[in-house]
Motif scaffolding. Structure first.
Motif, PDB file in Angstrom:
ATOM      1  N   ASP A  99       0.805  -1.225   0.000  1.00  0.00           N
ATOM      2  CA  ASP A  99       0.000   0.000   0.000  1.00  0.00           C
ATOM      3  C   ASP A  99       0.836   1.271   0.000  1.00  0.00           C
ATOM      4  OD1 ASP A  99      -2.187  -1.708   0.208  1.00  0.00           O
ATOM      5  OD2 ASP A  99      -2.214  -1.608   2.398  1.00  0.00           O
ATOM      6  N   ILE A 100       2.134   1.180   0.359  1.00  0.00           N
ATOM      7  CA  ILE A 100       2.920   2.395   0.584  1.00  0.00           C
ATOM      8  C   ILE A 100       3.078   3.215  -0.691  1.00  0.00           C
ATOM      9  CG2 ILE A 100       5.099   1.156   0.235  1.00  0.00           C
ATOM     10  CD1 ILE A 100       4.358   4.180   2.537  1.00  0.00           C
ATOM     11  N   THR A 101       3.201   2.550  -1.842  1.00  0.00           N
ATOM     12  CA  THR A 101       3.344   3.307  -3.089  1.00  0.00           C
ATOM     13  C   THR A 101       2.123   4.173  -3.349  1.00  0.00           C
ATOM     14  OG1 THR A 101       4.775   1.586  -4.016  1.00  0.00           O
ATOM     15  CG2 THR A 101       3.746   3.121  -5.565  1.00  0.00           C
ATOM     16  N   THR A 102       0.941   3.614  -3.119  1.00  0.00           N
ATOM     17  CA  THR A 102      -0.299   4.375  -3.308  1.00  0.00           C
ATOM     18  C   THR A 102      -0.354   5.561  -2.361  1.00  0.00           C
ATOM     19  OG1 THR A 102      -1.484   2.391  -4.012  1.00  0.00           O
ATOM     20  CG2 THR A 102      -2.819   4.237  -3.260  1.00  0.00           C
ATOM     21  N   VAL A 103       0.051   5.352  -1.095  1.00  0.00           N
ATOM     22  CA  VAL A 103       0.002   6.436  -0.109  1.00  0.00           C
ATOM     23  C   VAL A 103       0.967   7.552  -0.498  1.00  0.00           C
ATOM     24  CG1 VAL A 103       0.401   7.036   2.301  1.00  0.00           C
ATOM     25  CG2 VAL A 103      -0.723   4.875   1.728  1.00  0.00           C
ATOM     26  N   ARG A 104       2.214   7.197  -0.828  1.00  0.00           N
ATOM     27  CA  ARG A 104       3.198   8.219  -1.190  1.00  0.00           C
ATOM     28  C   ARG A 104       2.758   8.975  -2.451  1.00  0.00           C
ATOM     29  NH1 ARG A 104       7.965   8.252   1.498  1.00  0.00           N
ATOM     30  NH2 ARG A 104       8.523   6.415   2.754  1.00  0.00           N
ATOM     31  N   THR A 105       2.160   8.257  -3.400  1.00  0.00           N
ATOM     32  CA  THR A 105       1.680   8.913  -4.621  1.00  0.00           C
ATOM     33  C   THR A 105       0.589   9.923  -4.302  1.00  0.00           C
ATOM     34  OG1 THR A 105       2.216   6.947  -5.940  1.00  0.00           O
ATOM     35  CG2 THR A 105       0.663   8.520  -6.895  1.00  0.00           C
ATOM     36  N   GLN A 106      -0.308   9.555  -3.401  1.00  0.00           N
ATOM     37  CA  GLN A 106      -1.388  10.464  -3.016  1.00  0.00           C
ATOM     38  C   GLN A 106      -0.842  11.687  -2.285  1.00  0.00           C
ATOM     39  OE1 GLN A 106      -4.631  10.512  -3.468  1.00  0.00           O
ATOM     40  NE2 GLN A 106      -5.312   8.462  -4.013  1.00  0.00           N
ATOM     41  N   LEU A 107       0.121  11.464  -1.383  1.00  0.00           N
ATOM     42  CA  LEU A 107       0.683  12.577  -0.618  1.00  0.00           C
ATOM     43  C   LEU A 107       1.438  13.553  -1.519  1.00  0.00           C
ATOM     44  CD1 LEU A 107       1.994  10.675   2.538  1.00  0.00           C
ATOM     45  CD2 LEU A 107       0.062  12.270   2.453  1.00  0.00           C
ATOM     46  N   ALA A 108       2.092  13.013  -2.552  1.00  0.00           N
ATOM     47  CA  ALA A 108       2.889  13.853  -3.445  1.00  0.00           C
ATOM     48  C   ALA A 108       2.093  14.389  -4.625  1.00  0.00           C
ATOM     49  CB  ALA A 108       4.092  13.049  -3.957  1.00  0.00           C
ATOM     50  N   GLY A 134      -7.219  14.081   4.969  1.00  0.00           N
ATOM     51  CA  GLY A 134      -6.527  15.304   5.341  1.00  0.00           C
ATOM     52  C   GLY A 134      -6.615  16.348   4.259  1.00  0.00           C
ATOM     53  N   MET A 135      -5.922  17.477   4.520  1.00  0.00           N
ATOM     54  CA  MET A 135      -5.923  18.577   3.563  1.00  0.00           C
ATOM     55  C   MET A 135      -4.682  19.424   3.793  1.00  0.00           C
ATOM     56  SD  MET A 135      -8.910  21.377   2.826  1.00  0.00           S
ATOM     57  CE  MET A 135     -10.001  20.095   2.197  1.00  0.00           C
ATOM     58  N   ALA A 136      -4.116  19.926   2.704  1.00  0.00           N
ATOM     59  CA  ALA A 136      -2.932  20.771   2.787  1.00  0.00           C
ATOM     60  C   ALA A 136      -3.344  22.239   2.877  1.00  0.00           C
ATOM     61  CB  ALA A 136      -2.041  20.547   1.571  1.00  0.00           C
ATOM     62  N   ARG A 163       0.444  32.314   0.556  1.00  0.00           N
ATOM     63  CA  ARG A 163      -0.174  33.173  -0.465  1.00  0.00           C
ATOM     64  C   ARG A 163       0.401  32.938  -1.853  1.00  0.00           C
ATOM     65  NH1 ARG A 163       1.075  39.050   1.620  1.00  0.00           N
ATOM     66  NH2 ARG A 163       0.281  38.042   3.510  1.00  0.00           N
ATOM     67  N   ASP A 164       1.588  32.304  -1.900  1.00  0.00           N
ATOM     68  CA  ASP A 164       2.198  31.982  -3.192  1.00  0.00           C
ATOM     69  C   ASP A 164       1.804  30.592  -3.694  1.00  0.00           C
ATOM     70  OD1 ASP A 164       3.554  34.424  -3.254  1.00  0.00           O
ATOM     71  OD2 ASP A 164       5.192  33.614  -2.014  1.00  0.00           O
ATOM     72  N   GLY A 165       0.936  29.877  -2.948  1.00  0.00           N
ATOM     73  CA  GLY A 165       0.493  28.551  -3.358  1.00  0.00           C
ATOM     74  C   GLY A 165       1.418  27.429  -2.947  1.00  0.00           C
ATOM     75  N   LEU A 166       2.428  27.735  -2.125  1.00  0.00           N
ATOM     76  CA  LEU A 166       3.340  26.683  -1.662  1.00  0.00           C
ATOM     77  C   LEU A 166       2.751  26.004  -0.433  1.00  0.00           C
ATOM     78  CD1 LEU A 166       6.766  28.556  -2.016  1.00  0.00           C
ATOM     79  CD2 LEU A 166       5.764  26.844  -3.554  1.00  0.00           C
ATOM     80  N   PRO A 167       2.755  24.659  -0.403  1.00  0.00           N
ATOM     81  CA  PRO A 167       2.175  23.962   0.748  1.00  0.00           C
ATOM     82  C   PRO A 167       3.011  24.179   2.008  1.00  0.00           C
ATOM     83  CG  PRO A 167       3.249  22.402  -0.722  1.00  0.00           C
ATOM     84  CD  PRO A 167       3.286  23.722  -1.412  1.00  0.00           C
ATOM     85  N   LEU A 168       2.330  24.563   3.079  1.00  0.00           N
ATOM     86  CA  LEU A 168       2.998  24.781   4.361  1.00  0.00           C
ATOM     87  C   LEU A 168       2.859  23.581   5.280  1.00  0.00           C
ATOM     88  CD1 LEU A 168       1.909  28.474   5.077  1.00  0.00           C
ATOM     89  CD2 LEU A 168       4.125  27.661   4.225  1.00  0.00           C
ATOM     90  N   ARG A 169       1.658  23.098   5.400  1.00  0.00           N
ATOM     91  CA  ARG A 169       1.384  21.981   6.314  1.00  0.00           C
ATOM     92  C   ARG A 169       0.219  21.166   5.778  1.00  0.00           C
ATOM     93  NH1 ARG A 169      -1.442  24.976  11.453  1.00  0.00           N
ATOM     94  NH2 ARG A 169      -1.665  22.811  12.146  1.00  0.00           N
ATOM     95  N   MET A 170       0.126  19.982   6.266  1.00  0.00           N
ATOM     96  CA  MET A 170      -0.970  19.089   5.910  1.00  0.00           C
ATOM     97  C   MET A 170      -1.438  18.425   7.199  1.00  0.00           C
ATOM     98  SD  MET A 170      -1.016  15.916   3.180  1.00  0.00           S
ATOM     99  CE  MET A 170      -0.414  16.957   1.872  1.00  0.00           C
ATOM    100  N   ALA A 171      -2.742  18.432   7.417  1.00  0.00           N
ATOM    101  CA  ALA A 171      -3.290  17.872   8.655  1.00  0.00           C
ATOM    102  C   ALA A 171      -4.523  17.044   8.340  1.00  0.00           C
ATOM    103  CB  ALA A 171      -3.627  18.985   9.640  1.00  0.00           C
TER     104      ALA A 171
END
Length: 699
Positions: free
Chosen positions: A194-203, A233-235, A239-247
């Motif tokens: 399952d890890i490949t699917t999870v990493r793909t979703q996170l990235a 979760g959600m990232a 203001r520049d569209g760069l992800p700061l955190r995901m929770a």
């Protein structure tokens, strides 16, 4: 402003300062305050307990309390009420300490005016209200998270650190200090599948841009087991569209996934034997066909198996024993399979075996022989020794097959050929079988249409009194005028009608029509009142529970006297269920109906049956009449049956008399009645009526 917020508690021992505060509140524009005053801390605490206070103005220097202790005592008594500290210019350091401890603001006496006081009071109450709302929101969130039983996580993407709540860890069996803040500590626990699917979703760029994350995976618990989790979760981006955190949260869905797996297994497997069912074997057949289309050299075969006489086990020993037998049959069949073959139960006593990667028909036949050998050993079920055989139809893969149902259909067709060939054997499907099956289906459809419009005819063959040459009775024989094939004989369509149970409506029509026709002849001429009619009953008709009632209804409807009707059955019909046959024949005889045993001598021919069953007539089978003129043995058999009938006071009819020699021999033997082509073939009703008038009514 609410009534509670309009109450102001002033704790001030200096009358001049108190009067000044009172005047400032009185000058407020639009705000209406009610001032409560205490000159001691103790009195202020009592007032705070007795009413709804919106804000406290507190002097830190009182006769019964001094300095920061004054604030701490008041704050501890009512932490939910905003407090503004009143202090002198020399106590500003102490006032700041009070603010750090929990005061909302401080005002320096001598420097405060009405606007400053009102603004401080208003801000103090708003901040306190905001704190209260935030606290309630946090409490609701904590309560909702606890109620949902979810674990929370918060991943700071810039720092590469993550927070995992105590519940997140405990749902995996870990203590709070056993998993740190490294996100890889989480990902390292996820199942390798399952890890490949999870990493793909996170990235995924969409996820990192704020699209919801929703992924299911198996994760290793502290004891080494894996449990299914749902991660949502959600990232959050800058203001520049760069992800700061995901929770997000982690939900335990293990029970649901197990239930889904059980449902999936149940949908693809037989509940009794645990073998694959029709859905699964059909799916694998589709795969085999697709593989063959890509690689034509690959061969496979389908074996369709049906247990012979399994219904007898259910009927005699019960369904529980029958189920145990099916389970054991499935186990034995499994011993004949290779690991990559598929053995399935379609339902009832039918099984299918998909043989993958065979060389030729010999491989499939070899498996069929192996199955027959395994079934040669009796089954021991519930203390019974049961002998069970199976009929096997084999369909070999060819490029012409494109659908699984076609292979199952042809293997089923071959199985029926094997069963017709004597059971406990196998048959290979060929194109002729398919043509015959299609022809049988077409005939069945035509039969059904003919039943709906009563598109049958009865032909009548006379039974002749040998001494007088007169017609004693008629035997009604059904014929089927087909729209394209002309007149079809009963030998061709009656077996199909038996197999499909269409014989029941056909038989009911024939019985009614025969009785109606005879009654019409009798009504037209009173001299025919003693003329009889015989109608054949098939095994399926005889076993029908409604037979006796149907016969009674037909006699009542047509007005035919019961004594004029004779029902013909064969010995084999009686032997299917002797006890039922005796009961049914007794009921029919009690109505006054005659009973004739057809084709006597070709079945069991047990004298005990003639004694037990209420039979009136024996019909000597035409095969004995044909052999009578050629062999001494044939003649003696006929003579013996005639003597038997005389001894038992039974009427005897010789069937199939086709020559003068046969008729002369029957006359010499004293045979009373006969029928056959020598006298007349079966005739349509108008020709039979003409013959009747020329013989019966003129002699």
């Amino acid at each position: 402003m609410s009534s509670a917020n309009s109450n102001v508690l002033l704790v001030e021992d200096n009358p001049g300062d108190a009067r000044l505060i009172q005047e400032m509140l009185a000058d407020s524009d639009g705000d209406s305050f009610r001032l409560w005053r205490a000159d001691r801390l103790s009195a202020g605490l009592d007032m705070l307990s007795s009413g709804d206070i919106g804000v406290v103005l507190l002097d830190l220097s009182l006769p019964d309390s001094l300095g920061i202790e004054t604030f701490c005592t008041m704050f501890a008594h009512a932490p939910q009420v905003p407090i503004i500290v009143l202090t002198g210019t020399d106590d500003e350091v102490m006032a700041l300490h009070a603010v750090k401890t929990g005061a909302q603001d401080y005002l320096v006496k001598g420097e405060v005016n009405s606007n400053l006081l009102l603004r401080a009071m208003r801000y103090a109450m708003e901040r306190k209200e905001a704190e209260r709302a935030l606290r309630e929101s946090e409490e609701r969130y904590a309560l909702a998270a606890a109620g949902a039983n979810d674990g929370l996580w918060d991943w700071h993407l810039q720092r590469g650190r993550a927070y995992f709540s105590p519940r997140w860890k405990s749902m995996l069996g870990f203590a709070d200090d056993e998993i740190g803040d490294d996100p890889e500590a989480w990902l390292a626990l996820i199942h390798t599948d399952d890890i490949t699917t999870v990493r793909t979703q996170l990235a995924n760029p969409q996820t990192l841009s704020g699209a919801p994350l929703n992924v299911e995976y198996r994760i290793r618990t502290r004891n080494g087991d894996y449990r299914w989790m749902l991660c949502r979760g959600m990232a959050v981006c800058d203001r520049d569209g760069l992800p700061l955190r995901m929770a997000g949260s982690q939900t335990d869905i293990h029970a649901r996934k197990l239930a889904e797996e059980r449902l999936l297994r149940d949908s693809l497997h037989d509940g009794l034997t645990g073998l694959p069912n029709r859905n699964l074997v059909t799916h694998r057949l589709h795969q085999s066909i697709e593989h063959m289309q890509r690689q034509p050299e690959r061969r496979f075969a389908v074996l369709f198996l049906d247990l012979d006489r399994f219904k007898n086990v259910n009927d005699s020993l019960g369904h529980t024993t029958g189920d145990k037998l099916l389970i054991e049959c499935g186990r034995r069949l499994g011993l004949c399979c290779r690991p990559h073959d598929t053995l399935a139960r379609l339902g009832g006593d039918e099984f299918v075996l998909l043989l993958e990667d065979i060389n030729n028909a010999t491989d499939a036949i070899r498996v069929a022989d192996r199955i027959q050998r395994h079934f040669a050993t009796p089954f021991l079920i519930d203390g019974y020794e049961l002998f069970m055989n199976c009929s096997i139809g084999i369909a070999l893969s060819t490029p012409e097959y494109h659908h699984a149902d076609e292979l199952l259909r042809d293997a089923d067709t071959a199985m029926y050929r094997a069963k017709a060939d004597g059971k406990a054997c196998y048959a290979l499907f060929d194109a002729d079988m398919h043509h015959r099956a299609v022809a049988a289906l077409d005939m069945e459809s035509s039969l059904r249409r003919s039943i709906d419009r009563e598109g049958f005819e009865l032909h009548y063959q006379p039974v002749i009194e040998l001494q007088t040459g007169r017609i004693s009775s008629f035997e009604a024989l059904i014929r089927w005028p087909h729209e394209t094939r002309g007149l079809i004989s009963p030998a061709e369509f009656i077996p199909l009608a038996e197999e499909t149970s269409l014989i029941l409506p056909i038989g009911r029509w024939a019985l009614r029509e025969a009785c109606r026709q005879l009654r019409q002849w009798q009504t037209a001429d009173v001299r025919l009142a003693g003329l009889g009619i015989s109608v054949n009953l098939s095994a399926r008709q005889f076993s029908d529970e409604g037979l006796v009632g149907q016969v009674a209804d037909v006699l009542e409807e047509t007005g035919l006297p019961p004594a004029c009707l004779k029902l013909e059955i064969t010995e084999s019909v009686l032997m299917v269920n002797a006890q039922l046959a005796l009961s049914r024949l007794t009921q029919l005889r009690a109505m006054g109906i005659g009973i004739s045993m057809d084709d006597f001598g070709t079945g069991y021919s047990s004298l005990s049956y003639l004694q037990r069953f209420p039979i009136d007539t024996l019909k000597i089978d035409q095969s004995f009449i044909a052999a009578m003129a050629h062999t001494v043995e044939g003649a003696e058999i006929v003579r013996a049956i005639l003597n038997l009938g005389k001894a038992l006071h039974l009427e005897v009819i010789a069937e199939g008399a086709e020559s003068a020699a046969q008729v002369n021999m029957l006359q010499d033997m004293g045979c009373p009645l006969t029928q056959g082509y020598f006298f007349s073939r079966p005739l349509p009703h108008h020709e039979a009526e003409t013959l009747l008038r020329s013989t019966f009514l003129t002699r």
